[in-house]
Structure formats: structure tokens, C-alpha cells
Design an enzyme around this catalytic site. Structure first.
Site, PDB file in Angstrom:
ATOM      1  CD  GLU A 126     -55.452  37.679 -97.593  1.00 18.53           C
ATOM      2  OE1 GLU A 126     -56.648  37.634 -97.919  1.00 18.53           O
ATOM      3  OE2 GLU A 126     -54.586  36.991 -98.120  1.00 18.53           O
ATOM      4  CB  ALA A 267     -63.567  41.067-103.612  1.00 17.37           C
ATOM      5  CD  GLU A 303     -62.498  37.516-103.295  1.00 20.74           C
ATOM      6  OE1 GLU A 303     -62.014  36.973-102.285  1.00 20.74           O
ATOM      7  OE2 GLU A 303     -61.782  38.087-104.143  1.00 20.74           O
ATOM      8  CD  GLU A 325     -55.414  34.789-102.772  1.00 18.57           C
ATOM      9  OE1 GLU A 325     -56.173  34.583-103.734  1.00 18.57           O
ATOM     10  OE2 GLU A 325     -55.826  35.271-101.689  1.00 18.57           O
TER      11      GLU A 325
HETATM   12  N1  B3K Z   1     -57.328  37.599-100.380  1.00 26.09           N
HETATM   13  C1  B3K Z   1     -57.656  38.914-100.858  1.00 26.09           C
HETATM   14  C2  B3K Z   1     -56.472  39.788-101.084  1.00 26.09           C
HETATM   15  C3  B3K Z   1     -56.017  40.471 -99.870  1.00 26.09           C
HETATM   16  C4  B3K Z   1     -54.976  41.520-100.198  1.00 26.09           C
HETATM   17  C5  B3K Z   1     -54.377  42.061 -98.960  1.00 26.09           C
HETATM   18  N2  B3K Z   1     -53.465  43.137 -99.196  1.00 26.09           N
HETATM   19  C6  B3K Z   1     -58.476  38.859-102.098  1.00 26.09           C
HETATM   20  C7  B3K Z   1     -58.373  37.622-102.885  1.00 26.09           C
HETATM   21  O1  B3K Z   1     -57.348  37.251-103.404  1.00 26.09           O
HETATM   22  O2  B3K Z   1     -59.355  36.937-102.967  1.00 26.09           O
HETATM   23 ZN    ZN Z   2     -57.920  35.264-103.607  1.00 23.16          ZN
END
Ligand code: B3K
Ligand code: ZN
Length: 886
Positions: A126, A267, A303, A325
């Protein structure tokens, strides 16, 4: 090398993909100086996509070795290859595309795509890292079923992991072996993960509500096996909580977590294979502070919760990032509130929001929760997307109430399971399930900036009526000069002499009965609105924005006596804390004025007395007392001062020190009593009762050490005897910040000798030094860059030393000679070529150049110097461009 000058990507340019991938087969051959990636993509034209469009795949730093379509090798003239695109013009409706590429994970210092961290291979895809692994449609609305095989040396890499469920492994002879994985849930490439290494694991299980057993494993290096229990427990708690609160069950046979030392963020929620920065998973009382235990619990939960809010239902495009998010932060915050002290958690959240997100919203990087454009998506993993995004979901929860919110989330998950969707789809589900019109509410997604909410109250004693006038406005932000009124839920109570008063609005019948008639949520929708309460028997003090019901700056002209009343008697813990903060802000302002006039600092006795009462009241939650005794941080004070003509960091620092010293001296005895009272001989547990007690006790220690030698002796004794890292680190900080230079250096050295083998503890040691108030701290930080404990390739160390110095040590970073600014620019210049994501992030403090009175030119000069360098990354380019245009 990128293709061209960085392009701005616009949300309005979104088009559905021209092709879909039904099945992705990946074969990895891992070697010591390279890896081969064989991909077979089962593609078909998307009926929703542009007809006749060519197939255009994303790639970066890939060496293409072969390419074939439906079994026929393509000649170089049959496709076009550039640095970041592979275009095949003439393709059938549905076909298989096979490619083989060579990549060099060992040389990947940017830590995205496939890379090596110490002796293991791991991935971070990601947002757009998968394109560094193979040619692909690397966009979140292309979701495929993945079949993966991994082949590697059996001795060095006995553990080979990917997403989904494992299939039988195969030994290959010649010392190599192969593992196969199948993930039945279609997913975008950003959720792909691979790990290969010599790892050990702990194992446990979880039985889902419907009775399926899931095997849970946490993989770490052998030396860390004893530090996984808290993460395992947190995982099980999260799985249960998501079933109970959201009705969401886990779906695969296994759930794996892997700890990695070199990781750009906290993470990553890869399907069934979460990869964690080791600092966010490893815990033990000896090496981890209470804050560390809480962080692990909340990140493991975050997560895990992504399995539904992010993986099963994902984002259509990266402009929708807050869809997963913001919602997932809202979910992990509610989980943490349920696991510990909800009020303390809320105070911590508001503190982060005010110091990081409000500042972001007032600066050059300000953007809406759903941005309209970006140059580099990695720059948009921001406090606005995460924390403000969570506040937006929280407001929906407040407006709908818990039952209708749950119906909305059920509808959202059921309707969109297996799809890539938008923030609009989320709001629609909430609207449809609740029957509530959220048309105006949607502006929270599109409008940047922190709204101001000013309130005025009038009491008519004869009519026993209290009239509250609310006015809102949002300041202009880059690209958004004019703002519309937002829908703002304002939770409130009215405080009378003997407690909270019953509330009845004028339009309501006198006998209206609600379950809690001292609490209301008003909905402000106009720029200005008035609310009248009837039957108010005495002039009340309004308790506004209870629980921080909206992410706004609230303004109300309280008297200091009003604030003391709220601090001691208001029901809502957030309002009590905020009253203490507001009173502290006044005292700090006054101190700054007194110092500027060359006068001694005299702290308002009302404030000192209120603090004394907090310390003496043994019925209060110690964690809340600690929060209320903590003055607003220097960064937040600078941010507030910036909006009033510019911040003077030295004056802020001096005023804050003077007030803290006055508090320490006035209540030395009470701090002592409280410190002794909270001593405990219980074995360490990271539960909220113990954490709260340690937090207050160590706050007392800090004030005692500030007050003089006696406190420093207590700190020295605590340092020597501490049975856990929270107490030891608090003592180290007290001695390092307030002790003599000799005591500071000796204690730091002693600490290092004891803990040099624990890299996570060494990072704390670096961070304490980076945040020392001493005037030679920059020189110390520069020396530490050469210390064996520092490693400029490791993001945790960069954050602990450089990040902490530049963002958490304002007086030293903003040194008048500009050396702090040059230091940061030098680091960015070195780092950008290796790890652009981290470089762009560390650059943030310089972008606030407009906030610092008398330093603007020095800061800007360093930004200009960086902007003139050839080949800055897309990440750093975007931040510089916005900062210089502001
Ligand atoms: N989704 C990832 C973050 C990814 C960052 C990429 N540069 C962690 C989180 O927010 O759970
Ligand atoms: Zn996240």
C-alpha cells in the site's frame, strides 16, 4: 527513474478500469542478489470500462525478461515499455498474460514493494508498492483471487508466508523449498504480502461466533518470542469485539502477524498476513512503557478491523482512503475505550487531533478528508485522513445514535462485500438505514480547514430562560477560499451550583421526558443559530462540546471561575479536562506577558488552587488527574500563537517552564504525598488501574524533579529500582530533563549500558536525547548520527532521533542561528534518494515556516535549497511545492 515531471492526479478524472483481473498467479524465486517474479494474469475487458482501450500496466524498477499472451511470446514491437508503463495495444476480450521480471529486493532501500529487512524478505504494497513487484493493474478497484508460490533456500528461509490459506509445502532438493498459498477473497494488489525468513512463532486459536476455529500465529525472530503475548491477547480481544459490536466474523482458517524491524509506518493490514513494525507488536514490561502496551493493543485491533473495513470492502480509488482509514480509526478508538478508560482515551485523541490535525489543517498541506488531488498518495496518510476522518464517522454515530449507526454499518458491509467503493457509498448506507438526511453533512468530506464555533450565552432570570447563540465559520484553505456552513453536532449540558440542570428546549412540551434530561445534542446547521432553554432556575455555566462531539475550535468567553467550576463539577470528563486546558492557556499567556515585560511570573492562584484540589482528591481517576495537570504542549502553543500573529518558541518555552516550576514549588508537598500514596508492589500489569496510577505518579515525579534536589533523588532511586520500563523511562526523563549535566550524562550512559541489546529501548534512549532542552542538543544529535546505535536505513531510528528533534524539541530545532533547519535539510537531502516516504514525512516541521516569527526567512531558505536539487522524489517535491506556495 520516473517517467516525467510529477503529475497532479485529480479525483474528478477517475475512470473505471478498462480491464479486470479475475485470477492472479504469482511465482517467486528468491535469491541472495535478486528475485524472479513470474506472473500469470487472467484478464478480461471490463464492460464498464472504456471500450477498445489498450491494456496499460503499472510497473517500476522492473527488468522485464519475458512477456507472453495466451501462450505466445510477444516480440518487442508488440508492446511499448517505458519506465513506469507497459502497454499492449491489441488484446482479445479475455486472455492470459504471463510475464517474468527480475527485481532486486536487497537494494530496495525505499521499503516499499518487496525488500529485505535484516535477514528476511518482506513486502509493503500500500498504496502503490505492488508495481515494484510485477507489471500489474495496481489500483484498488481491480480485485483478483491470488494464488502464490514462493521458492527459497530452506536453511535461510524456513518460513514462507503469503495471504490466505496455506497449501501443502514442497521440498525441492538442492536445499530449496516451495510454499503455496491461496487467498479465496478477491483483493486489490495493495493487500498482497509475502514474508520469507528464519522466524519463530507463538500460536493460539480463536473460535468464531459461528464455531469455526482460526489458527492465530505471531512470527518474530527467535530472541523476541517472549514479547508476543500481549499482541496475541489483543488480537483475540479484537476478534471478539468485532463480532459483538459490529457483527463481523473472521473469514480465513489462519491469521498471521509478522514483526519486521525496518518498516516505514506502524503496520499493514494485508489479508490474513498483517505485517507490523516490530515496535508495534513486541511488548514486555521490561522493555515497553504503558503507552507502548496501549499502542500495541490499538494497532493490532486497527489492522484486524481492516479485515472488514478495508479488505472485504475496499476503496475504489486513493481519494477514498479515509473510507477505510477514518472508519477503522473510529472502530479502534471505540475498542480501546471499551478495553480501558474511555474518558482518558478521548482526551488523548483530542490532544492528538488538536496538535497534529488542526496544525495540518492550518498549514500548506491542508486537504479535505476526501482530497480532490494529489501528486504522491504516500503523502496523504495524514492526520486529516485518519484522525479527522474518524471524527467524521464519530459525528455520524452521534447524529444517528448507536442502533441506527449499527444498522447503517450492517447495510454498508452487506451491500458492498467484495467491492471497491467510495465515501459516498458509506454515507448513503448510513442515510438509508437511518432515514436521516446527511446532504449537508457531506461537506465534512469535501471541505478542508478546522471550523471555529463561537458560543455566547444569555440568562434571563425573570423568564428562567437560557439562550445559547452558536456561530460557525471555517477559514480559507489552499484552493478553497469560501466555505459553506457544516452540520455540527454540539453535545452539551448546563452546569448549575448543585450539578447539571435539566434541559428543555422552547419548542418542546414542558413534560418531555428523556432518559438523560441533563444532556443534549444540538445540531447546528446554519452559519448562526440560537437555542433557547426553558425552566432554567439559575444562571448556568454551559458545558459545551461534551465528549468533543465535533472536530472544531470552540470559543466561549468563560470567566476563570466558570472554568474552575467546570473542572471540578461537570459530569463530562472531556469538558473537565478541557476547562483545565483553557485555564492553563490563560495562565501561560499571562506568564508570557509578564516575562516580556521583565516582570516575575505570578501564576493565578485560582489555577494553582484548582490543581491542588485535583491532587488532593483521591476519589478522582488518577489517569485523568495526570492529564489535567499536564500543560498544553509547546507545539500546540506555537500553533495557537501562529494564528495570533506568529509564535515565539523561546517565549513559549520560558513561560511554560515558569508555570510548571510555580506549580511544582507550590504543591511540592502534595506531589510528594501523591507520589508516595501511589507506590505499588503489585506485579506489573498493563491494565487501566495500574496504568492510571503510574501515569499520575510519574507526573508527580516530573514536577518533583523540576522543584529541586529532593525530587531528583527520588528520580534517581526510582531509576535504580524500577521494575518496569514505564517507571524506568519516566525516571530517566526526569533526571535527563531536570538534573545537572553530569547526572544527565551518567544516567543516559548507565541506561545505554543496560539496554543496548534491545533495539526498541535504544530508540527510546535516542528519543530522550533528541528532546533534551539543553542548548547543545543539536550537537548531541549530530554526534548520535555516528553512534553504533543509530542506523540511517532504519525508519524507527530516523523518527526517534531526527523526527523527535525536529518536531518535539521546538526551542532547539528553531535555534536562532538556523542550524536546526540546516540540519534537517541536510538529512532530507541524504535520505530522499534512499527512502522518499520517510524523507517527505520528516520534512513537515519546515513546512510550517509561516508560523514562526523572525524565523520565516531561515526556514524558507532551506526549503528553497531542497527545491533546487536535481531529482527530488515525487514525495518530497509535492511537500516542497505546497510549502513554498503557501
Ligand atoms: N494501511 C496502512 C498504511 C499504509 C501506508 C502506506 N504508505 C496501515 C493502516 O492504516 O492500517
Ligand atoms: Zn489503517
Amino acid at each position: 527513474m520516473r517517467d516525467a515531471q510529477p503529475q497532479v492526479i485529480q479525483r474528478k478524472d477517475y475512470r473505471p478500469p478498462a480491464f479486470l483481473i479475475e485470477r492472479t498467479e504469482l511465482g517467486f524465486e528468491l535469491h541472495e542478489d535478486h528475485a524472479l517474479v513470474n506472473a500469470c494474469l487472467h484478464l478480461r475487458r471490463n464492460p464498464e470500462g472504456e471500450p477498445d482501450a489498450a491494456l496499460e500496466l503499472h510497473g517500476q524498477e522492473l527488468e522485464l525478461l519475458s512477456l507472453s499472451l495466451d501462450g505466445r511470446e510477444l516480440a518487442p514491437g508488440e508492446y511499448q515499455l517505458s519506465a513506469e508503463r507497459l502497454v499492449v495495444e491489441a488484446v482479445p476480450e479475455s486472455f492470459q498474460l504471463r510475464s517474468q521480471v527480475r527485481i532486486r529486493p536487497q537494494d530496495n532501500t525505499a521499503l516499499d514493494g518487496l525488500y529485505k529487512s535484516r535477514a528476511m524478505f518482506c513486502t509493503q504494497c500500500e498504496a502503490e508498492g505492488f508495481r515494484k513487484i510485477t507489471w500489474y493493474l495496481d489500483r484498488p478497484d481491480v480485485m483478483a483471487e491470488f494464488h502464490v508460490s514462493i521458492e527459497a533456500d530452506q536453511g535461510r528461509y524456513p518460513v514462507l508466508l503469503s495471504n490466505g490459506n496455506p497449501l501443502a509445502p514442497e521440498p525441492l532438493g538442492n536445499g530449496r523449498h516451495r510454499a503455496r498459498w491461496h487467498d479465496p477473497f478477491p483483493k486489490p494488489a495493495y493487500l498482497f504480502a509475502l514474508v520469507a525468513g528464519d522466524l519463530r512463532h507463538i500460536e493460539d486459536k480463536f473460535r468464531t461466533a459461528s464455531g469455526r476455529d482460526v489458527t492465530l500465529r505471531i512470527y518474530v525472530e527467535e530472541k523476541d518470542l517472549d514479547k508476543c503475548d500481549h499482541a496475541m491477547l489483543s488480537l483475540q480481544q479484537s476478534m471478539r469485539w468485532d463480532e459483538e459490536v459490529y457483527g463481523r466474523e473472521y473469514d480465513l482458517d489462519v491469521f498471521h502477524i509478522v514483526a519486521v524491524d525496518d518498516f516505514n509506518m506502524g503496520a499493514m493490514e494485508n489479508k490474513g498476513l498483517n505485517i507490523f513494525n516490530s515496535s508495534c507488536v513486541l511488548c514486555s514490561p521490561e522493555i515497553t512503557t504503558d503507552a507502548g502496551f496501549e499502542r500495541v493493543q490499538s494497532i493490532v485491533a486497527h489492522e484486524y478491523f481492516h479485515n472488514w473495513s478495508g479488505n472485504r470492502v475496499t476503496c475504489r480509488d486513493w481519494f477514498q482512503l479515509s473510507l477505510k482509514e477514518g472508519f477503522t480509526v473510529f472502530r479502534d478508538e471505540a475498542f480501546s475505550a471499551d478495553m480501558g478508560s474511555a474518558t482518558v482515551k478521548r482526551v488523548e485523541e483530542v490532544n492528538t487531533l488538536r496538535s497534529a490535525q488542526f496544525a495540518e489543517d492550518a498549514g500548506p498541506m491542508s486537504h479535505p478528508v476526501r482530497p480532490d488531488s494529489f501528486v504522491e498518495i504516500s503523502n496523504f496518510y495524514t492526520a486529516t485522513i485518519y484522525q479527522k476522518g474518524a471524527e467524521v464517522v464519530r459525528m455520524i454515530h452521534t447524529l444517528l445514535g448507536p442502533e441506527r449507526f449499527r444498522q447503517g454499518s450492517d447495510l454498508y458491509f452487506e451491500r458492498h462485500d467484495g467491492q471497491a467503493v467510495t465515501c459516498e457509498d458509506f454515507v448513503l448506507a448510513m442515510e438509508e438505514a437511518s432515514g436521516m438526511d446527511l446532504t449537508q453533512f457531506r461537506r465534512w468530506y469535501s471541505q478542508a480547514g478546522t471550523p471555529r464555533l463561537s458560543a455566547r450565552g444569555e440568562y434571563d432570570a425573570d423568564a428562567q430562560r437560557y439562550t445559547l447563540s452558536l456561530r460557525q465559520s471555517t477559514p480559507p484553505t489552499p484552493g478553497q477560499p469560501d466555505k459553506e456552513p457544516l452540520m455540527i453536532p454540539v453535545a452539551l449540558g448546563l452546569l448549575g451550583a448543585a450539578g447539571n440542570l435539566p434541559l428543555r428546549l422552547t419548542e418542546e412540551a414542558p413534560d418531555t421526558e428523556t432518559a438523560d434530561n441533563t444532556h443534549r445534542v444540538l445540531v447546528l446547521a446554519e452559519a448562526e443559530q440560537t437555542f433557547c432553554f426553558e425552566g432554567v432556575m439559575e444562571a448556568p455555566v454551559p458545558a459545551l462540546l461534551r465528549g468533543f462531539s465535533a472536530p472544531v475550535r470552540i470559543e466561549y468567553d468563560y470567566s476563570s471561575a466558570d472554568l474552575c467550576a467546570l473542572m471540578s463539577r461537570e459530569e463530562d470528563g472531556f469538558v473537565r479536562w478541557d476547562a483545565a486546558q483553557q485555564l492553563a492557556l490563560r495562565v501561560l499567556d499571562a506568564a508570557q506577558e509578564q516575562l516580556a515585560a521583565g516582570a516575575p511570573v505570578e501564576v493565578d492562584p485560582l489555577y494553582l488552587d484548582a490543581c491542588g484540589e485535583l491532587l488532593a482528591d483521591t476519589a478522582l481517576d488518577p489517569a485523568m488527574v495526570a492529564e489535567m495537570l499536564r500543560l498544553p504542549g509547546e507545539g500546540y502553543l506555537a500553533e495557537l500563537a501562529a494564528s495570533r500573529g506568529g509564535a515565539d518558541v523561546d517565549a513559549i518555552h520560558a513561560a511554560r517552564n515558569a508555570v510548571r516550576t510555580a506549580l511544582a514549588q507550590r504543591h511540592a508537598a502534595a506531589f510528594q504525598d501523591c507520589y508516595q500514596r501511589l507506590a505499588s508492589s503489585e506485579p506489573y500489569a498493563p491494565d487501566s488501574a495500574q496504568i492510571g496510577a503510574r501515569s499520575l505518579r510519574n507526573t508527580c515525579l516530573d514536577y518533583l524533579a523540576l522543584a529541586g534536589d529532593e525530587g531528583l533523588e527520588l528520580a534517581a532511586a526510582q531509576f535504580a529500582d524500577a521494575g518496569n520500563m514505564s517507571d524506568r523511562l519516566a525516571a530517566l526523563q526526569a533526571l535527563a530533563y531536570h538534573g545537572s549535566a553530569a547526572q544527565r550524562d551518567a544516567t543516559l550512559e548507565w541506561f545505554y549500558q543496560d539496554w543496548q541489546h534491545e533495539t526498541l529501548v535504544v530508540n527510546q534512549w535516542l528519543q530522550v536525547q533528541a528532546t533534551l532542552p539543553a542548548a547543545d542538543t543539536l550537537e548531541r544529535v549530530q554526534r548520535l548520527l555516528q553512534h553504533p546505535a543509530f542506523d540511517s536505513r532504519n525508519p524507527n531510528k530516523l523518527r526517534a532521533l531526527i523526527g523527535a528533534f525536529c518536531s518535539a524539541n521546538p526551542v532547539n530545532f528553531h535555534r536562532a542561528d538556523g542550524a536546526g533547519y540546516r540540519f534537517l535539510a541536510d538529512r532530507i537531502e541524504e535520505l530522499d534518494a534512499r527512502n522518499p516516504q520517510i524523507a517527505a514525512r520528516l520534512l513537515t516541521p519546515l513546512t510550517k515556516w509561516r508560523n514562526y516569527r523572525g524565523r520565516e526567512q531561515l526556514m524558507r531558505a532551506q526549503l528553497q535549497r531542497l527545491a533546487a536539487l536535481p531529482n527530488v522524489s515525487r514525495d518530497v517535491y509535492e511537500v516542497l511545492d505546497k510549502a513554498l506556495a503557501s
